[in-house]
Write an enzyme that holds these catalytic residues in place. Sequence first.
Site, short mmCIF file in Angstrom:
data_model
loop_
_atom_site.label_atom_id
_atom_site.label_comp_id
_atom_site.label_asym_id
_atom_site.label_seq_id
_atom_site.Cartn_x
_atom_site.Cartn_y
_atom_site.Cartn_z
NE ARG A 65 25.54 88.43 -80.20
CZ ARG A 65 24.97 89.68 -80.73
NH1 ARG A 65 25.93 90.41 -80.98
NH2 ARG A 65 23.72 89.90 -80.92
CB THR A 66 23.73 81.75 -81.38
OG1 THR A 66 23.83 82.22 -80.35
CG2 THR A 66 23.88 80.14 -81.29
CE LYS A 94 7.54 75.21 -101.74
NZ LYS A 94 8.33 74.27 -102.22
NE ARG A 115 19.06 81.33 -81.33
CZ ARG A 115 19.62 82.19 -80.96
NH1 ARG A 115 19.27 83.47 -81.50
NH2 ARG A 115 20.77 82.37 -80.12
CG HIS A 143 21.35 79.98 -75.92
ND1 HIS A 143 22.33 79.11 -76.64
CD2 HIS A 143 21.17 81.18 -76.36
CE1 HIS A 143 22.75 80.14 -77.61
NE2 HIS A 143 22.04 81.24 -77.32
C1 NCD Z 1 20.64 85.39 -76.56
C2 NCD Z 1 19.57 84.56 -77.23
O1 NCD Z 1 19.39 84.21 -78.17
O2 NCD Z 1 18.80 83.79 -76.00
N1 NCD Z 1 21.38 85.92 -77.67
C3 NCD Z 1 22.65 84.86 -77.79
O3 NCD Z 1 22.30 83.76 -78.22
N2 NCD Z 1 23.87 85.40 -77.89
C4 NCD Z 1 20.03 86.60 -75.63
C5 NCD Z 1 18.95 87.31 -76.10
O4 NCD Z 1 18.48 87.28 -77.38
O5 NCD Z 1 18.77 88.26 -75.43
#
Ligand code: NCD
Length: 369
Positions: A65-66, A94, A115, A143
Amino acid sequence: MNAMDTQLEAKQRRRIHLIDLNDFSVDWWKSLLEKAHDIMLFPDKYAHACDGKIMGTLFYEPSTRTQMSFQTAMLRLGGTIIGFDNPQTSSVAKGENLKDTTKIVSGYADVMVMRHPVEGAVKAAALTADCPVINAGDGGHLHPTQTLTDLLTLWEEKGTLEGLTIGLCGDLKNGRTVHSLIKAMSCFKDNRFVLISTPELALPGYIKDIFSAKGIEYKEVNTLEKAIPELDVLYMTRIQQERFATKEEYLAQKGNYILTREKLLDAKKDLCILHPLPRVDEIEVAVDDDSRALYFKQAKYGMYVRMALILSIIYNEKTTMKLVKGSEYPVISCSNPRCITKQEKYLPHLFSKFGDMCTCEYCDARNLI
Ligand code: NCD
């Protein structure tokens, strides 16, 4: 200082990074929600807003999703995207360090979304990046863009962000979405919190301290059934398997909280059931048909709020932020083994001091001096 340096200095001062939502004012969050609402109503107005702009997405950790909502957001604004979703296909494989990879991509892109599995890694990248950086999740820490998604969902579906009893259930220790959401919802009037978890997965002390500092009512309970009737919002979360030291520890937690249709019998008629997703087993599939289950809608709201965010960050509309609030203390070392300073040894040791304690600027861990 030559003309080029002066220009770069000025650019640096104007640049904003989204590392932690609480680096910005509540008014700025609200302006994003309003913009997202407008985008939902009039998408055509924004279809060329980012023509010619490039977004880099650096995902050192899995994401559906993100990552895709950010990418779709940029494409819907007319921009284009570069990046990786598996660092093993980049020079990270590397042995390239975090600073070099992110510095290079930030020179190619107009905005970088990142991320990383290690706490504080995105802030570390922002320190030397040549474009704005957005935190798409740093380990079990924060997040912020999921929280913008959650705020937009509640704003649209409940019509308010105040006076809510919010239950958070599952992995409150490692769930970065929970940490960011509590920090944000604590800024609105009259919200109360019900923390539903086992003692092993309880909320970290530094987040709980927010409640006491602000005089916010909260309680900790260990069953979902007891908590449900009083809730306006139920925020379910996945047990974060990847953050556990051993498989046994994870298995001891897995399946402890499962939301079923039966458990919802005593819930309020206008309860909002949210989940950042992915779901593993913590909400049974039959709950999806309940009109109070908003998690799929929530994921879609995420795309609109990220469109608003990209616009605001790229065009830096009327806001400022301070990336580093404390100072460098070379002799102090962060005590959190999951802090990025443990992995990237060249990073300056940045702390904010208060009394005989100091807070790590990267991961927020409290350290005794
Ligand atoms: C979450 C995350 O990555 O922290 N997912 C997200 O970004 N929608 C929640 C999760 O991974 O449980």
